[in-house]
Enzyme design. Structure first.
Site, mmCIF file in Angstrom:
data_model
loop_
_atom_site.group_PDB
_atom_site.id
_atom_site.type_symbol
_atom_site.label_atom_id
_atom_site.label_comp_id
_atom_site.label_asym_id
_atom_site.label_seq_id
_atom_site.Cartn_x
_atom_site.Cartn_y
_atom_site.Cartn_z
ATOM 1 N N THR A 72 0.850 -1.198 0.000
ATOM 2 C CA THR A 72 0.000 0.000 0.000
ATOM 3 C C THR A 72 0.883 1.244 0.000
ATOM 4 O O THR A 72 0.700 2.165 -0.805
ATOM 5 C CB THR A 72 -0.922 0.006 1.241
ATOM 6 O OG1 THR A 72 -1.756 -1.156 1.180
ATOM 7 C CG2 THR A 72 -1.776 1.258 1.312
ATOM 8 N N HIS A 207 4.211 -9.982 3.404
ATOM 9 C CA HIS A 207 3.310 -10.991 3.980
ATOM 10 C C HIS A 207 2.617 -11.876 2.936
ATOM 11 O O HIS A 207 1.893 -12.804 3.288
ATOM 12 C CB HIS A 207 2.287 -10.342 4.918
ATOM 13 C CG HIS A 207 1.234 -9.521 4.262
ATOM 14 N ND1 HIS A 207 -0.058 -9.975 4.119
ATOM 15 C CD2 HIS A 207 1.267 -8.292 3.727
ATOM 16 C CE1 HIS A 207 -0.768 -9.036 3.528
ATOM 17 N NE2 HIS A 207 0.019 -7.998 3.274
ATOM 18 N N THR A 243 11.659 5.407 11.441
ATOM 19 C CA THR A 243 12.594 4.381 11.919
ATOM 20 C C THR A 243 12.333 3.066 11.209
ATOM 21 O O THR A 243 11.180 2.644 11.082
ATOM 22 C CB THR A 243 12.427 4.207 13.452
ATOM 23 O OG1 THR A 243 12.684 5.475 14.052
ATOM 24 C CG2 THR A 243 13.378 3.168 14.014
ATOM 25 N N CYS A 330 -9.612 -7.267 1.379
ATOM 26 C CA CYS A 330 -9.541 -5.856 1.753
ATOM 27 C C CYS A 330 -10.916 -5.194 1.635
ATOM 28 O O CYS A 330 -11.189 -4.224 2.302
ATOM 29 C CB CYS A 330 -8.558 -5.115 0.861
ATOM 30 S SG CYS A 330 -7.085 -6.047 0.528
HETATM 31 N N1 PMP Z 1 -1.519 -4.714 -4.138
HETATM 32 C C1 PMP Z 1 -1.999 -5.951 -4.313
HETATM 33 C C2 PMP Z 1 -2.091 -6.507 -5.693
HETATM 34 C C3 PMP Z 1 -2.404 -6.708 -3.214
HETATM 35 O O1 PMP Z 1 -2.878 -7.939 -3.382
HETATM 36 C C4 PMP Z 1 -2.302 -6.144 -1.910
HETATM 37 C C5 PMP Z 1 -2.763 -6.917 -0.689
HETATM 38 N N2 PMP Z 1 -4.087 -7.357 -0.754
HETATM 39 C C6 PMP Z 1 -1.793 -4.853 -1.793
HETATM 40 C C7 PMP Z 1 -1.413 -4.166 -2.930
HETATM 41 C C8 PMP Z 1 -1.650 -4.181 -0.452
HETATM 42 O O2 PMP Z 1 -0.656 -4.811 0.300
HETATM 43 P P1 PMP Z 1 -0.461 -4.453 1.845
HETATM 44 O O3 PMP Z 1 -1.762 -4.707 2.499
HETATM 45 O O4 PMP Z 1 0.596 -5.378 2.300
HETATM 46 O O5 PMP Z 1 -0.063 -3.042 1.936
#
Ligand code: PMP
Length: 397
Positions: A72, A207, A243, A330
């Site tokens: 993100t 992750h 940090t 999400c």
């Molecule tokens: N881009 C894509 C294609 C994702 O699948 C995800 C996680 N669902 C993200 C961005 C966001 O990743 P994060 O939640 O680790 O910031």
């Protein structure tokens, strides 16, 4: 109850080896990587080792890797950082091309810049099979286009985008246009060599690759004109204040180094995926695979089961020990139909009846067989209920 985890696109468990290597950096080696004393130097050595591991995976130099809190943030930094850098030199409003089925962190970053009147934007619709047509991007280019952002693998339907083809087209057409890709769902399964792909910016998140949550990276090609988007310290070459998350970064490096030599694992996942697709389409009437069967991530399956409410199906599967998802994790909690499925031309009712199953390196054939059995039963039950509700409704009328 043995729980079956089939939501590996949402997140993955931290590998034991990754966890073990992270542990000392929470306690014994707890230093701030910016401090110049012994504790700080130990931490910064570990960070630089991880930076080299990430850079090696991307075929990049260590100096081109910026650590962030996840994809993100990497995506926000890439897009907003390029726009901010543009305005440091120019007054004219720039144009950005992205796709209609990006993750919301890209889509909303672009939409909000557009709302703030800082950019013009074009959102390219994928073809019906969930793949972007390079010609559509070419046609959308304007004299003021500064950035194209196209995801490598879609997180909901797993379709693979022609990243190399897009970069080749852009270089031929106008070599000044910057090319960013969100490779979050691609890192486990596809070649992410930035030079071979010809990308200027690439985002990822730990992750999704058996590393920890809350840490990720952005590849920034040497010499690229990008500005910081958050104020604070001078960490990460002044591009990302704050940090450093030392244990997380160590975990990210180990997880990425572990992806090498994973060929046989990919083959195993792909054959399980194809087995699952084949049996579901054959044994569950009126079922449909969303997105291309061929240009698809080895771990992704996305079905629509008309007459079945996706959320109810997830709950029934969960009661039988199976964790899957509908739309993307999400956006669950909202009952908006998936923007990804709508973008490939699905009707809202098809989008509402979708199920995403994402396999991982620990998924077994036994688990898939059990899942198919539960799916058949649950869909049968749900279709009977919705059928009864509909016939009662028509009787009342
Ligand atoms: N881009 C894509 C294609 C994702 O699948 C995800 C996680 N669902 C993200 C961005 C966001 O990743 P994060 O939640 O680790 O910031």
């Amino acid at each position: 109850m043995h729980r079956i985890y089939l939501d590996n696109a949402a997140t993955t468990p931290v590998d034991k080896k990754v966890f073990e290597e992270m542990k000392p950096y929470f306690s014994d080696n707890f230093g701030n990587a910016s401090s110049i004393h012994n504790f700080g130097r130990n931490a910064s050595e570990a960070v630089e080792k991880a930076r080299k591991q990430v850079a090696d995976f991307f075929g990049a130099d260590s100096g081109e890797i910026i650590f962030t809190s996840g994809a993100t943030e990497s995506n926000n930094l890439a897009i907003k950082g390029i726009v901010k850098a543009h305005y440091k030199k120019e007054k004219a409003k720039p144009h950005i091309i992205t796709t209609a089925f990006e993750h919301h962190c890209v889509l909303n970053a672009v939409k909000n810049l557009e709302k703030e009147n800082l950019i013009e934007a074009t959102y390219i619709k994928p073809e019906r099979d969930g793949v972007i047509n390079i010609l559509d991007i070419k046609k959308a280019i304007r004299p003021n286009t500064i950035l194209v952002s196209v995801m490598y693998v879609n997180n909901e339907i797993g379709t693979v985008q022609p990243i190399k083809g897009i970069s080749q087209m852009l270089k031929k057409y106008n070599s000044n246009i910057i090319f960013h890709t969100d490779a979050t769902q691609a890192v486990n399964y596809f070649d992410c060599n930035v030079k071979k792909l010809g990308v200027d910016l690439m985002s990822m998140s730990a992750h999704k690759i058996y590393g920890p949550k809350g840490v990720g990276a952005l590849y920034v090609k040497k010499g690229l004109n990008i500005a910081k988007i958050q104020d604070g310290g001078e960490q990460e070459r002044g591009l990302r204040a704050g940090t450093l998350n030392v244990p997380g970064i160590v975990g990210l490096g180990v997880a990425m180094a572990g992806i090498r030599n994973y060929e046989s694992g990919i083959r195993k996942i792909k054959s399980l995926r194809d087995y699952l697709i084949k049996r579901v389409l054959r044994e569950i009437p009126n079922s449909k695979l969303n997105g291309s069967k061929i240009k698809r991530s080895p771990n992704n399956v996305n079905f629509s089961f008309p007459g079945v409410e996706g959320e109810s199906l997830i709950m029934m599967l969960d009661a039988d020990g199976i964790s899957a998802s509908t739309g993307s994790a999400c956006s669950s909690g909202t009952l908006e139909p998936s923007h990804v499925l709508l973008s490939i031309g699905s009707k809202p009712e098809e989008a509402h009846s979708s199920l995403r199953i994402t396999l991982g390196k620990y998924t077994t054939k036994k688990e898939i067989d059990y899942t198919i059995g539960v799916l058949k039963e649950s869909i049968n039950k749900l279709r009977k209920i919705s059928g009864n509700v509909l016939s009662d409704y028509y009787k009342l009328k």
